[in-house]
Design an enzyme around this catalytic site. Structure first.
Site, PDB file in Angstrom:
ATOM      1  N   LYS A   1       0.858  -1.189   0.000  1.00  0.00           N
ATOM      2  CA  LYS A   1       0.000   0.000   0.000  1.00  0.00           C
ATOM      3  C   LYS A   1       0.896   1.242   0.000  1.00  0.00           C
ATOM      4  O   LYS A   1       1.997   1.216   0.573  1.00  0.00           O
ATOM      5  CB  LYS A   1      -0.885  -0.045   1.247  1.00  0.00           C
ATOM      6  CG  LYS A   1      -2.002   0.971   1.278  1.00  0.00           C
ATOM      7  CD  LYS A   1      -2.953   0.703   2.451  1.00  0.00           C
ATOM      8  CE  LYS A   1      -4.044   1.741   2.575  1.00  0.00           C
ATOM      9  NZ  LYS A   1      -5.036   1.425   3.612  1.00  0.00           N
TER      10      LYS A   1
ATOM     11  N   SER B   1      -9.869   1.406   2.372  1.00  0.00           N
ATOM     12  CA  SER B   1      -8.996   2.247   1.594  1.00  0.00           C
ATOM     13  C   SER B   1      -7.873   1.508   0.860  1.00  0.00           C
ATOM     14  O   SER B   1      -7.232   2.092   0.004  1.00  0.00           O
ATOM     15  CB  SER B   1      -8.343   3.276   2.531  1.00  0.00           C
ATOM     16  OG  SER B   1      -7.550   2.613   3.505  1.00  0.00           O
TER      17      SER B   1
ATOM     18  N   SER C   1     -10.270  -1.175   6.431  1.00  0.00           N
ATOM     19  CA  SER C   1      -9.658  -0.981   5.113  1.00  0.00           C
ATOM     20  C   SER C   1      -8.934  -2.170   4.513  1.00  0.00           C
ATOM     21  O   SER C   1      -8.493  -2.115   3.365  1.00  0.00           O
ATOM     22  CB  SER C   1      -8.683   0.191   5.167  1.00  0.00           C
ATOM     23  OG  SER C   1      -9.397   1.392   5.105  1.00  0.00           O
TER      24      SER C   1
HETATM   25  N1  GLN Z   1     -13.456   3.410   5.755  1.00  0.00           N
HETATM   26  C1  GLN Z   1     -12.950   3.806   7.015  1.00  0.00           C
HETATM   27  C2  GLN Z   1     -12.612   5.276   7.022  1.00  0.00           C
HETATM   28  O1  GLN Z   1     -12.826   5.885   6.048  1.00  0.00           O
HETATM   29  C3  GLN Z   1     -11.781   2.953   7.394  1.00  0.00           C
HETATM   30  C4  GLN Z   1     -10.513   3.400   6.826  1.00  0.00           C
HETATM   31  C5  GLN Z   1      -9.363   2.512   7.174  1.00  0.00           C
HETATM   32  O2  GLN Z   1      -9.528   1.434   7.731  1.00  0.00           O
HETATM   33  N2  GLN Z   1      -8.182   3.003   6.896  1.00  0.00           N
HETATM   34  O3  GLN Z   1     -12.150   5.797   7.974  1.00  0.00           O
END
Ligand code: GLN
Length: 478
Positions: free
Chosen positions: A81, A156, A180
């Protein structure tokens, strides 16, 4: 020898055996993936960059096979990532503010994986600073779901998941602050694991919410996720939250009992077909010898509210370092204040700015107690509730996501509906416990479902055991 390598059903152990027996070399394996990337990445946009030194890394791994120091991860291609620091390479968190930021050291997990001879193919697209559930918040374009390119891959860690799903790497790493890793795994039909808080080093990982962030693997099988987890798991003195070996738990025998928090699931926010698939998954676990029992967890429904207080608060503090002076983008201004506002105004996207504003408000004088301190108290109560329930059951199951992979643009105008994507995944981050998403079939359109399993703190072994038992009942990809 140039055998055609079948990437579609390749696993780490299969690749390891072939590399060991000399059926193909690390270079050949890596080239097979690079060819797929060349062919598919323009459309999918999983990778932001393929590293220029991939073939040199492959030679290092080949040497390890020759001199007998190869381990299971040696020569295994993986994607990172875009928030993981690799010395000499750009890590941008898919944000304009770090677009050209070159890391000057290796993250803890990168050091570990380099020692084991893993091959980093490149860095993958993500929601900016890991805020989002669709990868639509990247400053560098959308990533498409390889299973249906009109839909999002989740987020994400959307690029990392899509890279595996398009066979552009064997495994990959993501980060998970509220879901994410697990939600994109569910959206792309893969296995995704969020380890217990403190098991995997975050040193050299660009922070989002420091009390919630964890790094974890994506793979096609539970076993691949387990191997990669074992490879990155371990104490790191550079991460103050890292847990020492002697404080890690020993595994104990399973009760073979799994809890379903019925009242948490019974809201009308979950797609009907997802609930139907979930009931089928429960039957499969019963067929595998588990007793499925209803459990009462009256507090976990507050996890999402708690998350959207704690995470923006931590975001606003973590992202204060991007001031136009120390890292990345710099915009000139008449005075320091203008440098800050111009740099941050230009460098941060809309969602990141929204979270910083929210977090700053939450932490401001007069609101701190009402929001932040209250959220911390509820967080402790949720942790206790889960700790107690794990005296009765080995694990808790839910669907991974209340919604199916959605189309581009469908939710981006409405942040609240996007935030709901994390409903089932967030409790594990709030409590710091491990959780995994495992493919649990597909609907008529061929879109995948995911089963979400949570286990007690430091008991990843339970997830792997139940996960493998479930896989036998619900074979996927391989
Ligand atoms: N979708 C969640 C957010 O927008 C989780 C993001 C993540 O786990 N990095 O915060």
């Amino acid at each position: 020898m140039n055998t055609k390598i079948n990437l579609e059903n390749l696993t780490i152990e299969k690749a390891h055996n072939s590399l060991k027996s000399g059926e193909y070399t690390v270079t050949e394996l890596v080239n097979a993936y690079l060819n797929v990337i060349k062919e598919k990445n323009n459309e999918i946009n999983a990778y932001r960059e393929v590293y220029s030194d991939v073939l040199e890394q492959a030679l290092v791994a080949e040497e390890m096979f020759k001199n007998g120091t190869a381990t299971l991860m040696t020569g295994i291609p993986l994607a990172l990532k875009d928030n993981m620091l690799v010395d000499g390479h750009i890590a941008s968190a898919s944000s304009l503010i770090l677009e050209n930021y070159k890391a000057t050291y290796d993250a803890g997990i990168i050091k570990q994986l380099k020692n084991q001879g893993a091959v980093f193919l490149g860095r993958t697209n993500m929601d900016e600073f890991a805020m989002g559930s669709s990868t639509e918040n990247s400053a560098f374009g959308n990533t498409k779901n390889p299973l249906d390119t009109s839909r999002v891959p989740g987020g994400s860690s959307g690029g990392s998941v899509a890279a595996v799903a398009m066979n552009g790497t064997l495994v990959s790493l993501g980060s998970d602050t509220g879901g994410s890793i697990r939600q994109p795994a569910a959206f792309c039909g893969l296995v995704g694991l969020k380890p217990s808080y403190g098991t995997v080093s975050r040193f050299g990982i660009i922070s989002m919410g420091s009390s919630l962030d964890q790094v974890g693997p994506f793979g096609k099988t539970v076993r691949d996720a387990e191997i990669l987890f074992n490879a990155i798991n371990g104490y790191d003195e550079n991460d103050g939250t890292s847990i020492k070996k002697e404080n890690r738990l020993q595994s104990t025998p399973l009760k073979k009992k799994i809890g379903v928090p019925r009242s948490f699931l019974s809201g009308d926010g979950t797609d009907k077909e997802i609930m139907k698939n979930f009931e089928e998954s429960c039957k499969k676990l019963e067929a595998a010898g588990y007793e499925i029992v209803d459990v009462s967890l009256p507090l976990i429904k507050y996890s999402l509210a708690v998350y959207y207080i704690i995470s923006p608060a931590e975001v606003s503090s973590n992202l204060a370092r991007y001031d136009g002076i120390r890292y990345g983008l710099h915009e000139d201004g008449k005075n320091l204040y203008e440098v800050y506002t111009k740099t941050r105004g230009k460098g941060f996207g809309k969602e990141v700015r929204r979270r910083i504003l929210l977090g700053t408000y939450i932490l401001s004088h007069g609101y701190y107690d009402a929001y932040y301190n209250t959220a911390i108290k509820v967080r402790d109560a949720i942790k206790d509730e889960l700790t107690n329930i794990f005296l009765e059951v080995d694990a808790i199951i839910t669907p991974t996501s209340p919604m199916m992979p959605f189309k581009f643009g469908e939710k981006s105008a409405d942040p609240i509906s996007m935030y709901l994507a994390d409903l089932f995944s967030v409790p594990a981050n709030i409590a710091g416990i491990p959780a995994v998403s495992i493919p649990s079939g597909k609907n008529e359109q061929g879109l995948p479902f995911g089963l979400h399993i949570m286990a007690p703190f430091l008991r990843e072994d339970i997830l792997f055991t139940i996960g493998k038992d479930f896989e036998k009942q619900a074979p996927h990809k391989i």
